[in-house]
Motif scaffolding. Structure first.
Motif, PDB file in Angstrom:
ATOM      1  N   THR A  51      24.753  30.486  73.476  1.00  0.00           N
ATOM      2  CA  THR A  51      24.466  31.877  73.123  1.00  0.00           C
ATOM      3  C   THR A  51      23.056  32.248  73.542  1.00  0.00           C
ATOM      4  O   THR A  51      22.114  31.510  73.266  1.00  0.00           O
ATOM      5  CB  THR A  51      24.617  32.102  71.609  1.00  0.00           C
ATOM      6  N   SER A  92      24.883  37.328  74.240  1.00  0.00           N
ATOM      7  CA  SER A  92      25.613  36.859  75.408  1.00  0.00           C
ATOM      8  C   SER A  92      26.180  35.464  75.143  1.00  0.00           C
ATOM      9  O   SER A  92      25.440  34.556  74.802  1.00  0.00           O
ATOM     10  CB  SER A  92      24.634  36.815  76.585  1.00  0.00           C
ATOM     11  N   ASN A  93      27.467  35.326  75.275  1.00  0.00           N
ATOM     12  CA  ASN A  93      28.113  34.035  75.094  1.00  0.00           C
ATOM     13  C   ASN A  93      28.654  33.532  76.423  1.00  0.00           C
ATOM     14  O   ASN A  93      29.285  34.294  77.161  1.00  0.00           O
ATOM     15  CB  ASN A  93      29.256  34.153  74.087  1.00  0.00           C
ATOM     16  N   GLY A 152      30.705  32.394  79.301  1.00  0.00           N
ATOM     17  CA  GLY A 152      32.104  32.500  79.657  1.00  0.00           C
ATOM     18  C   GLY A 152      32.855  33.669  79.045  1.00  0.00           C
ATOM     19  O   GLY A 152      34.060  33.817  79.270  1.00  0.00           O
ATOM     20  N   SER A 153      32.185  34.506  78.283  1.00  0.00           N
ATOM     21  CA  SER A 153      32.872  35.650  77.709  1.00  0.00           C
ATOM     22  C   SER A 153      31.998  36.894  77.822  1.00  0.00           C
ATOM     23  O   SER A 153      30.837  36.823  78.216  1.00  0.00           O
ATOM     24  CB  SER A 153      33.241  35.386  76.249  1.00  0.00           C
ATOM     25  N   LYS A 154      32.578  38.030  77.458  1.00  0.00           N
ATOM     26  CA  LYS A 154      31.829  39.283  77.561  1.00  0.00           C
ATOM     27  C   LYS A 154      30.735  39.344  76.491  1.00  0.00           C
ATOM     28  O   LYS A 154      30.911  38.841  75.385  1.00  0.00           O
ATOM     29  CB  LYS A 154      32.770  40.472  77.383  1.00  0.00           C
ATOM     30  N   THR A 208      28.323  40.934  73.653  1.00  0.00           N
ATOM     31  CA  THR A 208      28.492  41.861  72.538  1.00  0.00           C
ATOM     32  C   THR A 208      27.259  42.736  72.452  1.00  0.00           C
ATOM     33  O   THR A 208      26.156  42.234  72.235  1.00  0.00           O
ATOM     34  CB  THR A 208      28.668  41.088  71.220  1.00  0.00           C
TER      35      THR A 208
END
Lengths: 118, 115
Positions: free
Chosen positions: A32, A50-51, A53-55, A57
């Motif tokens: 993160t 920001s995580n 491999g994913s979008k 938030t």
């Protein structure tokens, strides 16, 4: 403590152009990362989480199409300010947590990027 | 309502004086974490301390000390024998489960140490 490297430290760009800011965790894996904006003499304002491999938030009021965040690996997250305008001029700071240490541990910060849009 | 309050906007002292920066927090979680960060004029944030809610022992690190008082929801920071290099903005922050452990920042206290 862990090292987070942010680049560039200072950038001046013309209105209407895009600017990319990089944030790297040098000696740990950051599942993160956080992007902040800081106006003069004010506290930090969280823009997005920001995580890997994913979008990302985004916080309320932050335009995701203007501030594009990519977290493609466990050591790199990028923030792109698209079609920058003078009001986007600010100090942008990233931070990261060591994924192996848990989410309640201290975050380590990059050196910050001072963006000036002319 | 402010969850982390740093009432002192700016403090100015002469070198070698002791100075205390106040931090008052608000949370409904029983487990939480408190932090202090230093931001010198160059801008980078330097981690100083993390304290969990179950550890009320005061901490001392060189000239720095922290006083955690759950009864008054305060986590104050004292610098003894201040030096010019201590001049910076100091932020107190709270991390709690109900906020997904995101750092909740105080407004910061600007500390000016005069030679």
């Amino acid at each position: 403590g862990a090292v987070v490297s942010q680049h560039p430290s200072r950038v001046i760009c013309k209105s209407g152009t895009s600017v990319k800011i990089e944030c790297r965790s040098l000696d740990f894996q950051a599942t993160t990362m956080f992007w902040y904006r800081q106006f003069p003499k004010q506290s930090l304002m969280l823009m997005a989480t920001s995580n890997e491999g994913s979008k990302a938030t985004y916080e309320q009021g932050v335009e995701k199409d203007k501030f594009l965040i990519n977290h493609a690996s466990l050591t790199l997250s990028t923030l792109t300010v698209t079609s920058a305008h003078p009001e986007d001029s600010s100090f942008y700071i990233c931070s990261a947590r060591d994924g192996e240490q848990g989410e309640n541990t201290e975050a380590f910060f990059g050196q910050g990027t001072r963006l000036t849009v002319v | 309502a402010q969850k982390v309050t740093q009432a002192q906007t700016e403090i100015s002292v002469v070198e070698k004086e002791d100075v205390t920066l106040d931090c008052v927090y608000e949370t409904r979680d029983t487990t939480y974490y408190l932090f202090w960060y230093k931001q010198p004029p160059s801008g980078e944030l330097v981690f100083l301390i993390r304290r969990n809610s179950f550890d009320e022992q005061n901490e001392i690190s060189g000239r720095y000390s922290w006083n955690f008082q759950k009864s008054t929801s305060s986590f104050n920071f004292t610098i003894t024998a201040s030096q010019v290099v201590d001049s910076a903005v100091y932020f107190c922050a709270l991390s709690e489960p109900r906020s997904n452990y995101q750092l909740i920042w105080g407004a910061g206290t600007k500390l000016i140490i005069k030679p």
